[in-house]
Design a protein around this motif. Structure first.
Motif, short mmCIF file in Angstrom:
data_model
loop_
_atom_site.label_atom_id
_atom_site.label_comp_id
_atom_site.label_asym_id
_atom_site.label_seq_id
_atom_site.Cartn_x
_atom_site.Cartn_y
_atom_site.Cartn_z
N SER A 1 21.15 117.12 1.40
CA SER A 1 22.22 117.78 2.15
C SER A 1 21.65 118.94 2.96
O SER A 1 20.56 119.46 2.66
N LYS A 2 22.40 119.33 3.95
CA LYS A 2 22.00 120.45 4.79
C LYS A 2 22.06 121.75 4.00
O LYS A 2 23.01 121.98 3.26
N SER A 3 21.05 122.59 4.15
CA SER A 3 21.04 123.86 3.40
C SER A 3 21.73 124.97 4.15
O SER A 3 22.12 125.98 3.55
N GLY A 4 21.86 124.81 5.48
CA GLY A 4 22.46 125.87 6.28
C GLY A 4 21.45 126.70 7.05
O GLY A 4 21.81 127.54 7.87
N ILE A 5 20.18 126.48 6.78
CA ILE A 5 19.12 127.23 7.46
C ILE A 5 18.24 126.25 8.22
O ILE A 5 17.59 125.39 7.62
N ARG A 6 18.24 126.35 9.53
CA ARG A 6 17.44 125.49 10.40
C ARG A 6 17.49 124.04 9.94
O ARG A 6 18.55 123.46 9.79
N ARG A 7 16.31 123.45 9.71
CA ARG A 7 16.23 122.06 9.28
C ARG A 7 15.92 121.94 7.78
O ARG A 7 15.48 120.89 7.32
N ASP A 8 16.14 123.00 7.04
CA ASP A 8 15.94 122.95 5.59
C ASP A 8 16.98 122.03 4.96
O ASP A 8 18.12 121.96 5.42
N VAL A 9 16.59 121.35 3.89
CA VAL A 9 17.52 120.46 3.18
C VAL A 9 17.45 120.71 1.68
O VAL A 9 16.46 121.25 1.17
N VAL A 10 18.53 120.32 0.99
CA VAL A 10 18.60 120.43 -0.46
C VAL A 10 18.57 119.02 -1.04
O VAL A 10 19.31 118.14 -0.59
N PHE A 11 17.71 118.80 -2.03
CA PHE A 11 17.67 117.49 -2.67
C PHE A 11 18.78 117.42 -3.71
O PHE A 11 18.86 118.24 -4.62
N GLN A 12 19.66 116.42 -3.56
CA GLN A 12 20.82 116.28 -4.45
C GLN A 12 20.61 115.23 -5.54
O GLN A 12 21.39 115.18 -6.49
N GLY A 13 19.58 114.40 -5.41
CA GLY A 13 19.30 113.45 -6.47
C GLY A 13 19.07 112.03 -5.97
O GLY A 13 19.23 111.73 -4.79
N ILE A 14 18.69 111.16 -6.90
CA ILE A 14 18.50 109.74 -6.59
C ILE A 14 19.79 109.00 -6.91
O ILE A 14 20.41 109.21 -7.95
#
Length: 264
Positions: A128-141
């Protein structure tokens, strides 16, 4: 503190649930972090590794911003359910005729799920989008389907209206599995064409072999502010509290209400 993985370290990084993976310094596709982690495509909601033509899918990275009101992707962290909308998002195309091939992958994966042929269904890695530039959060498999949803409802073609014109898109339901960390060695195994190695998560192997889901569920904690945190810290907030007190002085149960307020 959030666990932030630097862009230059992505190629060798494990995937850790809720960790943030930093995008690159440039404002273009070279800054994409998901493709660095999964060795997959670098654009769109579906980031596929493998052959779309022969439907030999190795893996798929799914990207969502979780804020699009027209396509309200959602992660229910209490139940491990992930709701995701397909990639036919404008009129003028047939449901499966999408440039990135996301809807073709959805129909293939859910058809194979319903046939019991889970071994050919690729693992899905949700970001998912983290809100900062192109950073992302891993939500799982994730894997297609969910134990609370029957097979007639886990993939549905829905009608949408845009600019006065109708078109169809998919609404799909996945389960995020109870896996905290994905080894980068497993990503390398998948890239080489063999997902069934000792590096694979046992929860994913169990689903492939038996069809049993083990969702990543999280009980919501009860968070109360302390007495200090509830005390107004600015003149405006203090004025609001004083206005409330003044208003309830004439209330039939004002004394009781004011005593409750004054306790804090």
């Amino acid at each position: 503190m959030d666990n932030i993985i630097k862009f230059e370290d992505l190629i060798n990084s494990n995937l850790i649930v809720e960790a943030i993976y930093e995008g690159g310094p440039k404002d273009n596709i070279s800054a994409d972090s998901i493709s660095k982690l999964l060795k997959c495509e670098n654009m769109g909601g579906f980031r596929i590794l493998g052959s779309k033509k022969t439907q030999n899918y190795k893996l798929c990275g799914i990207y969502t911003d979780l804020v699009n009101t027209d396509w309200p992707d959602m992660i229910e962290k209490e139940s491990g359910m992930f709701i995701y909308y397909g990639d036919n998002r404008s009129h003028g195309r047939e449901l499966h005729d999408t440039p990135k091939g996301g809807n073709q992958l959805l129909i293939f994966s859910f058809e194979q799920l319903h046939l019991g042929n889970r071994k050919v269904v690729p693992p899905f890695f949700v970001f998912s989008k983290s809100g900062i530039r192109r950073d992302v959060v891993f939500q799982g498999i994730a894997v297609p389907g969910h134990p609370e949803v029957n097979e007639n409802e886990d993939l549905i073609a829905i009608w949408k209206l845009k600019e006065g014109k109708r078109f169809q898109n998919y609404k799909s339901v996945f389960t995020i599995l109870d896996v905290a960390t994905i080894k980068q060695e497993w990503i390398a195994d998948i890239q080489m064409g063999n997902a069934f190695t000792p590096n694979a998560p046992k929860e994913w192997i169990q689903w492939v072999q038996t069809g049993l889901y083990k969702p990543l569920t999280a009980e919501r904690s009860v968070e109360h502010r302390s007495k200090i945190e509830q005390i107004p810290t600015s003149p405006i907030r203090l004025a609001i509290v004083e206005t409330i007190i003044e208003y309830f002085k004439s209330h039939p149960k004002g004394n009781m209400l004011l005593r409750n307020v004054q306790q804090f």
